[in-house]
Design an enzyme around this catalytic site. Structure first.
Site, PDB file in Angstrom:
ATOM      1  N   HIS A 152     -13.509  22.293  74.520  1.00 34.73           N
ATOM      2  CA  HIS A 152     -12.515  23.253  74.064  1.00 34.73           C
ATOM      3  C   HIS A 152     -11.272  22.565  73.480  1.00 34.73           C
ATOM      4  CE1 HIS A 152     -10.279  26.970  74.011  1.00 34.73           C
ATOM      5  NE2 HIS A 152      -9.324  26.432  74.733  1.00 34.73           N
ATOM      6  N   SER A 212     -15.585  27.496  68.824  1.00 33.48           N
ATOM      7  CA  SER A 212     -15.985  27.962  70.141  1.00 33.48           C
ATOM      8  C   SER A 212     -17.492  27.778  70.281  1.00 33.48           C
ATOM      9  CB  SER A 212     -15.609  29.436  70.308  1.00 33.48           C
ATOM     10  OG  SER A 212     -16.126  29.932  71.522  1.00 33.48           O
ATOM     11  N   LYS A 251      -3.440  31.677  61.813  1.00 32.58           N
ATOM     12  CA  LYS A 251      -4.514  31.007  62.548  1.00 32.58           C
ATOM     13  C   LYS A 251      -5.334  32.027  63.333  1.00 32.58           C
ATOM     14  CE  LYS A 251      -5.347  27.254  65.804  1.00 32.58           C
ATOM     15  NZ  LYS A 251      -4.799  26.485  66.925  1.00 32.58           N
ATOM     16  N   HIS A 311     -14.982  33.736  76.373  1.00 31.01           N
ATOM     17  CA  HIS A 311     -15.486  33.727  77.753  1.00 31.01           C
ATOM     18  C   HIS A 311     -14.560  34.459  78.716  1.00 31.01           C
ATOM     19  CE1 HIS A 311     -17.568  30.207  75.777  1.00 31.01           C
ATOM     20  NE2 HIS A 311     -18.557  31.019  76.115  1.00 31.01           N
ATOM     21  N   SER A 354     -10.310  31.835  69.448  1.00 31.76           N
ATOM     22  CA  SER A 354     -11.266  32.620  70.238  1.00 31.76           C
ATOM     23  C   SER A 354     -10.797  32.730  71.680  1.00 31.76           C
ATOM     24  CB  SER A 354     -12.629  31.937  70.211  1.00 31.76           C
ATOM     25  OG  SER A 354     -12.544  30.689  70.866  1.00 31.76           O
ATOM     26  N   HIS A 355     -11.126  33.822  72.313  1.00 32.66           N
ATOM     27  CA  HIS A 355     -10.924  33.963  73.756  1.00 32.66           C
ATOM     28  C   HIS A 355     -12.139  34.676  74.326  1.00 32.66           C
ATOM     29  CE1 HIS A 355      -7.560  33.862  76.917  1.00 32.66           C
ATOM     30  NE2 HIS A 355      -7.758  32.651  76.453  1.00 32.66           N
ATOM     31  N   GLY A 364      -8.436  25.716  61.974  1.00 28.01           N
ATOM     32  CA  GLY A 364      -9.462  26.580  62.533  1.00 28.01           C
ATOM     33  C   GLY A 364      -9.682  26.302  63.992  1.00 28.01           C
TER      34      GLY A 364
END
Lengths: 79, 759, 226
Positions: B56, B557, B103, B109, B106-107, B554
């Site tokens: 990550h 994920s 920008k 999980h 991702s979130h 960017g």
């Protein structure tokens, strides 16, 4: 019929923004000495007598609270 | 009682076994850390390296592919970029002295575990990234993907995610101006919650995350640090806490963070005032890896050294260890580097906003990041080795064995509707299918008006905000991806995502300027997934070069899968464009002018691979995605921008999933105005209505401008076809020789689906 | 003519309210929650947002801010005060207007363009409208369901103190479709929809909201000449 109270409160290690906002406001209103506030939810349920404690616990754990971030307490107040 | 591991202790018991494997470090990575330090790491150092060298934070599986961005960025593309890949967020020059930062992140999980808080903190994180560039956040957009719409768990995840985005973003006062909602079973156990933020500043106010100026102070401000999201390092607890009960309770900690949008709103205003008074030398938000990340990245990018007194960090929980404090992911925190003479003024601004601020250290010239705990050294590392010189993997890459079979499974063999009745039914079935149905159930939970600068928002093709009230200068943005196209051909599919986002921006009248992305894929340890990834990155980089717009940054994920099955490869592409004067924006709905002609720009081919029709009607995924022609996309964009500038267009709507039929339905419903459509006699009506050929836009042209507009298209070689007329009196969409639909019937079909599923 | 716009921590629509004030030719003056000085303004807007995160109850913490005591005193002296959305909630908590806002019936945040009927054109903020006019104004809230005791509602209706009513659908379940009310002296108005977001068809659904701000120019002018 029984009356059941379920209290749901954020786990101690989980941030409680609502409680924080209240605890910060209190001194501004002249109330000193309050060290911490945690805000939760209070549910009152009217349930049939045959609903047992295990079922109540399941309701509290799987629906009324999110066990990832909240603790709960189930109390029967009268039956 | 706790016993703190220090550098001194590490020297005395060099061979003490350490739980590096449980922390996600491989044998060779652990050995490399020992080699860097010349000793075993302390617990705090181990915590820092493990989190910073995670996939990550370190991008260790994807970093080697970044060469494609560089190789495909020409000097002209570079010139528009004020900050690019590697910074907190990309920044582009939009003219008139304005710079815009944007920008996507991702979130995914966290949003599956706790949909509300996962999505909320996703918004919070991306907003702080934009602040860290020195910009005022101005708008958000949310590309979302969920499992099957009728799956019971989707009913848990989607409403929670939407309420979380709304609850956080609305409370921050940021208009939500676009995004996507897509359903596919591959996302069932792994929804995609991506969040984009756009911010603006004067070009001279750009900030970068670096700690320069020896003697400058490091100030941590915002929320207190608690036991949030330290699940990862909980294995260290058993070493630290001799008391079993404490150790056990640490292990049970949820890896979920709770967001406090009120604190973040105050933090935004506080930062804006700090920037305005020029009290900040460098700034970094505290995101995924908390203080580990902020201190090491600031030091690594600056003069090379920093000393932090960790015991000064204000805590929310008792008994936290240095490793826990360094790993905590508590939200709503920022870290600033401030000249000593400005500290007092800095603190005064924080006090005004009631923001907690604490001096925790200073910039040094030692080349080391030294962290002490009540006077004892717990971390002493070269910061670059933590932040920027993590491991890099060349993961095995292999084209999946079944890729040929997938591409050979052409949808041409599927039975097609042919009679008018069948076409009518197909249209109604498609517009009411979850992916094509109105998303108002979602978007009405987001504030799109706050700050009074929103010019276009959902359901327009792109969102648009005004940046400068005097001149009307503004920006438009769109995010897009069709995972089915990418699955069929990752290179072409990703270029199609780029083409659609680019086209959507141009459809508003803005000139596309720059690109960001959020690359959501399965496991990088699967060679087939890495092939998809590599193809996607190449496709995007080479596509951007052809369009002449740079990739400014960017997010990657990995490990997105439901059970052991990877999600559809989902490289979400965000395009930002600029418009000199937002008053010339092109709206989506028709009927603004009396007497408009509908003209279809572009060419329609028989293309149904990965189409919504094949998916909804036949549950089919196979064949090739539509062709992509970026030179044509560029020409189309130029025509649209020229049309906007010269006032030739009264409405425009991009054709994408669902084809012309979907675009027509949305155009008449948004404009609340009927239309009469005449299809081309020489082409199959089914293909004309439902093909998903790229490079097409439906425009409404006032009668008086029709000749001027079509002559421009002809002169520039853009195919166009007069497709119909706007009919304000009729109250229906008439497709001649096929079917007539009262607007009310279309509205019920289009708008009824999501409320029926989620209310 | 000076219109004060209050900023609390968590206020969001202060920039919009100030823009609306400027749009009708008034001077917009920022008022800070911690400062009890009203800086010589002729009218006050308590704007929307989530003051103090709306934690505890919407408006419950903001009503105690120093600036609110000054607003309450000024309002009692006849100064026009407009509470929009969160500002309406604050005015209710502060006792300047009766009633309270509950969670919307749908339990969701709702952002939509909403038709309102102007029921009373004799308040400080509505004289520029025609009675019974329908105006299109954005509504956006999660706690927007106006409620009050049956007696209070009867009183409001009898005295013509319902200023705005939802038409063509009630977005939050407010009692009697009430969208906005006024004080007995018609100087204090509170409403859930956002007239400051409807001052230009470019950025809002209409410019119908301008009438609210033009009206207060008249109200303060008449106060000066009276």
């Amino acid at each position: 019929m029984a009356r059941v109270v379920v209290d749901v409160i954020p786990k101690p290690e989980i941030l409680d923004p609502q409680g924080q906002a209240i605890v910060k406001a209190l001194p501004r209103l002249g109330f000193t000495g309050v060290k911490d506030v945690r805000q939760g939810k209070h549910f009152e349920l009217e349930v049939d007598d045959e609903v047992d404690d295990a079922t109540l616990a399941k309701i509290a754990e799987s629906f009324l609270s999110n066990p990832v971030i909240e603790d709960y307490v189930v109390r029967r107040v009268e039956s | 009682m706790t016993e703190i591991d220090t550098v001194e202790k590490a020297a005395t018991d060099p061979e003490r076994p350490q739980p590096y494997a449980e922390l996600g470090l491989k044998d060779d990575e652990y050995a490399h850390i020992r080699e860097i330090l010349g000793r075993r790491p302390t617990e705090a150092e181990l915590a820092m390296y493990s989190v910073m060298w995670s996939e990550h934070c370190s991008y260790k599986s994807s970093k080697v592919h970044w060469k494609h961005w560089k190789a495909n960025t020409t000097p002209e593309m570079q010139a528009k970029m004020l900050a690019g890949v590697g910074e907190n967020a990309g920044v582009v020059d939009i003219g008139d002295g304005w710079a815009v930062s944007f920008k996507v992140e991702s979130h995914n999980h966290p949003s599956y575990v706790e949909p509300y808080q996962g999505a909320a903190t996703g918004v919070g994180g991306i907003v702080r990234d934009i602040i860290a560039m020195g910009a005022r956040p101005l708008a958000v957009m949310d590309p979302l993907r969920f499992g099957a719409a009728d799956h019971p768990d989707t009913k848990r995840v989607l409403p929670g995610v939407v309420a979380g985005i709304g609850g956080y973003g609305n409370c921050l006062g940021l208009p939500n101006i676009g995004g996507e909602v897509v359903f596919d079973p591959s996302y069932q156990g792994n929804p995609l919650v991506n969040a984009m933020c756009i911010g603006a500043m004067r070009t001279e106010d750009l900030h970068v995350a670096k700690a320069s100026g020896v003697g400058n102070k490091v100030i941590l401000f915002g929320a207190r640090t608690g036991l949030d999201g330290i699940g990862g390092v909980s294995v260290l607890a058993s070493e630290t806490f001799s008391d079993d009960e404490d150790a056990a309770s640490r292990k049970k900690l949820p890896s979920v963070q709770v967001g406090d949008p009120f604190t973040e709103k105050v933090l935004i205003e506080c930062c804006m005032e700090l920037f305005a008074q020029r009290l900040v030398v460098g700034i970094q938000d505290l995101g995924g890896a908390g203080l580990s990340c902020a201190t090491s990245e600031l030091a690594s990018a600056g003069d090379g050294g920093m000393h932090v007194e960790l015991d000064k960090v204000p805590l929310r929980a008792g008994g936290m260890t240095p490793a826990e404090i360094l790993s905590s992911e508590s939200q709503e925190r920022m870290c600033a580097v401030v000249r000593p003479e400005d500290v007092e003024a800095f603190m005064a601004v924080c006090k005004k906003w009631d923001v907690l601020a604490t001096e925790i250290g200073e910039v040094t010239d030692t080349g080391r990041l030294v962290i002490t705990w009540h006077g004892e050294t717990v971390v002493d590392v070269p910061p670059r080795t933590v932040a920027h010189e993590g491991p890099e993997y060349h993961r095995p890459i292999a084209r999946p064995a079944d890729q040929d079979e997938l591409q050979a499974d052409d949808p041409a063999n599927l039975p097609r509707p042919s009679t008018p009745e069948e076409l009518r039914e197909t249209l109604l079935q498609l517009i009411s299918s979850p992916n094509l149905a109105s998303k108002e159930w979602v978007t009405s939970q987001y504030d799109r008006y706050v700050r009074g600068n929103t010019v276009l928002a959902q359901p327009s093709d792109g969102g648009m905000i005004r940046i400068d009230e005097e001149t009307g200068r503004g920006v438009a943005a769109s995010t897009d991806c069709n995972g089915r196209y990418v699955k069929l051909d990752p290179y072409v599919g990703t270029q199609l995502a780029l083409a659609e986002a680019y086209r959507n921006v141009a459809t508003t009248g803005a000139t596309p300027l720059a690109v960001t992305n959020c690359l959501n894929f399965g496991s990088p340890e699967d060679p087939g997934v890495m092939w998809q990834f590599e193809q996607a990155v190449k496709g995007l980089a080479e596509g951007c070069r052809e369009l002449g717009i740079p990739v400014t940054g960017g997010n990657v994920s990995f490990y997105n899968q439901t059970g052991s099955t990877a999600i559809l490869p989902t490289p979400v592409v965000g395009v930002l464009g600029v418009i000199d004067d937002v008053r010339r924006r092109i709206p989506t709905g028709i009927g603004a002018e009396a007497g408009e002609t509908l003209i279809l720009l572009g060419e329609t081919r028989d293309e149904f691979g990965g189409s919504e029709w094949a998916h909804v009607v036949h549950g089919h995924l196979g064949g090739r995605p539509p062709q992509v022609d970026l030179a044509r996309e560029k020409l189309l964009a130029e025509i649209l921008v020229a049309g906007s500038r010269d006032g030739l267009l009264s409405a425009a709507h991009d054709l994408s999933e669902g084809g012309l039929a979907q675009a027509l339905v949305e155009t008449v419903l948004i404009g609340q105005t009927g239309a009469r459509i005449i299809l081309d006699e020489d082409q199959d009506p089914f293909v004309q209505l439902f093909s998903e050929s790229a490079g097409r836009v439906l425009v409404a042209v006032p009668r008086t401008e029709e000749l001027r507009f079509t002559e421009m298209c002809t002169a520039r070689g853009l195919p166009w076809r007069r497709t119909g007329v706007v009919d304000p009196e009729s109250g229906e969409l008439e497709i001649q020789d096929v079917a007539t639909f009262p607007l009310e019937e279309l509205r019920q079909a289009w708008e009824g689906t999501l409320p029926a599923l989620f209310d | 003519m000076k219109i004060g716009v209050i900023t609390f921590p968590g206020t969001l629509d202060d920039v919009d309210a100030a823009r609306a004030a400027r749009a009708v030719g008034a001077e917009a003056v920022s008022l800070w929650h911690a400062d009890d000085d009203l800086r010589g303004v002729d009218a006050v807007v308590v704007p929307g947002g989530f003051s103090y995160g709306d934690y505890l109850r919407a408006g419950a913490i903001a009503r105690f801010a120093p600036v609110m005591q000054s607003v309450v005193d000024a309002a009692r002296g006849g100064m026009p005060v407009l509470g929009i959305c969160n500002g309406f909630q604050i005015l209710c908590e502060a006792g300047l207007l009766p009633g309270v806002m509950l969670r919307n019936v749908g339990l969701h945040f709702v952002c939509k363009d909403q038709w309102l009927r102007v029921e009373n054109t004799e308040t400080a903020w509505t004289t520029r409208f025609d009675t019974g006019a329908d105006i299109l104004i954005p509504v956006k809230n999660i706690d927007g369901r106006y409620t009050a005791s049956a007696e209070t509602v009867r009183e409001l209706e009898a005295e013509g103190r319902v200023v705005f009513r939802y038409v063509d659908g009630n977005p939050n379940g407010s009692i009697n479709d009430i969208a906005g009310i006024c004080s007995a002296n018609r100087r204090v108005v509170g409403l859930m929809p956002h007239p400051e977001h409807a001052i230009d068809a470019l950025t809002g659904p209409s410019d119908d909201g301008l009438g609210v701000f033009y009206s207060v120019l008249d109200a303060t002018r008449s106060l000066v000449t009276a």
